[in-house]
Design an enzyme around this catalytic site. Sequence first.
Site, PDB file in Angstrom:
ATOM      1  N   ASP A 129     -32.422  -5.275  31.682  1.00  0.00           N
ATOM      2  CA  ASP A 129     -31.893  -3.092  32.672  1.00  0.00           C
ATOM      3  C   ASP A 129     -31.025  -2.912  32.365  1.00  0.00           C
ATOM      4  O   ASP A 129     -30.147  -3.389  32.070  1.00  0.00           O
ATOM      5  CB  ASP A 129     -31.767  -4.169  34.176  1.00  0.00           C
ATOM      6  CG  ASP A 129     -31.859  -2.917  35.306  1.00  0.00           C
ATOM      7  OD1 ASP A 129     -32.249  -1.738  35.282  1.00  0.00           O
ATOM      8  OD2 ASP A 129     -30.948  -3.361  36.858  1.00  0.00           O
TER       9      ASP A 129
ATOM     10  N   HIS B  23     -34.357   2.514  42.131  1.00  0.00           N
ATOM     11  CA  HIS B  23     -32.851   1.504  41.638  1.00  0.00           C
ATOM     12  C   HIS B  23     -32.585   1.681  43.677  1.00  0.00           C
ATOM     13  O   HIS B  23     -32.586   2.457  44.135  1.00  0.00           O
ATOM     14  CB  HIS B  23     -32.190   2.127  41.032  1.00  0.00           C
ATOM     15  CG  HIS B  23     -32.777   1.793  39.260  1.00  0.00           C
ATOM     16  ND1 HIS B  23     -32.325   0.617  38.615  1.00  0.00           N
ATOM     17  CD2 HIS B  23     -33.906   2.033  38.927  1.00  0.00           C
ATOM     18  CE1 HIS B  23     -32.328   0.674  37.247  1.00  0.00           C
ATOM     19  NE2 HIS B  23     -33.788   1.582  37.497  1.00  0.00           N
TER      20      HIS B  23
HETATM   21  P1  13P Z   1     -29.325  -2.103  44.360  1.00  0.00           P
HETATM   22  O1  13P Z   1     -27.336  -3.601  44.051  1.00  0.00           O
HETATM   23  O2  13P Z   1     -28.337  -1.460  45.028  1.00  0.00           O
HETATM   24  O3  13P Z   1     -29.727  -3.775  45.014  1.00  0.00           O
HETATM   25  O4  13P Z   1     -29.192  -2.103  43.290  1.00  0.00           O
HETATM   26  C1  13P Z   1     -29.645  -3.054  42.280  1.00  0.00           C
HETATM   27  C2  13P Z   1     -29.881  -2.322  41.609  1.00  0.00           C
HETATM   28  O5  13P Z   1     -31.041  -0.691  41.003  1.00  0.00           O
HETATM   29  C3  13P Z   1     -30.547  -2.439  39.213  1.00  0.00           C
HETATM   30  O6  13P Z   1     -30.959  -1.761  38.433  1.00  0.00           O
END
Ligand code: 13P
Length: 280
Positions: A82, A208
């Site tokens: 990610d 996201h």
């Molecule tokens: P949140 O922490 O708001 O759930 O977002 C996670 C994210 O987009 C990880 O790539």
Amino acid sequence: MNAFHRTLAQARAEGRALLAFNCYNLESVSAAVAVAARTGTPLIVAHGERYLENIGLRAMRALVTALVQDAGCGGLVLLHLDHSASPELCIQAAELGYDSVMYDGSHLPYAENLTNTAAVVQAAHSLNVGVEAELGALGIGDASHEFETGHEALTDPAQAQHFAAETGIDALAVSIGTVHGLYRSAPKLDLERLSAIAALVPLPLVLHGGSGTPRDALNAAIRLGIAKINVNTEVALAGSAAVLARAQVLGPGQAHAAALGLAQQEAMTASMLGYVRPGH
Ligand code: 13P
């Protein structure tokens, strides 16, 4: 076609979305695998570049493989890198057998983001690994754990069309009003913008900033082409709250780290289940 693209394209075609949970330790990966095994729902273990300090790429690949084998839920869990700003790291993850990587050049000038993304796509696709990229920038909420640009920039539909066609990516992350972290005020998703992007970009779209986004907003986004929803903060805070509570009950002299790990895992499993099966 790689498994990431295939799975997400099928989800978009069927009006579904896969959950991608950020994972960085034994407890979070165990929770995600338990959810996949218990529900039979395919999901994504998302290993953020910032969590390499917690666990390296090779160890994460081995851990996910072993836990999936032990749980007998093969085929349901994809491993994804990610938010990586490093093309080299993306290629390393692809070589180590990650199913997909997110090259995040969204903070760069458009042309540079495009060039870098296309290079990552070429390398990753030669290894049959999928690539997600991002256009635009999310706003920042409370307790966010992502690297932030400091300003929100919503994704431009025409630019998204050009970017998807030129780079050959498998999925596109869009900025339509969600934030990384917990919302400071009620979220308002720009569904018209999402609809315009979806009309021009036939790929699975990625949202996201899943934490705290109301279910009806998520469902509306899924109906318009979102096929992957990323969640981090809410699951992490649920795990930490359980650790703090269990440590307080046990007291400083009795709070064994092994017991706290199990408390964390249990709470994370429950939090993830809430996303996979809302209302349960
Ligand atoms: P949140 O922490 O708001 O759930 O977002 C996670 C994210 O987009 C990880 O790539």
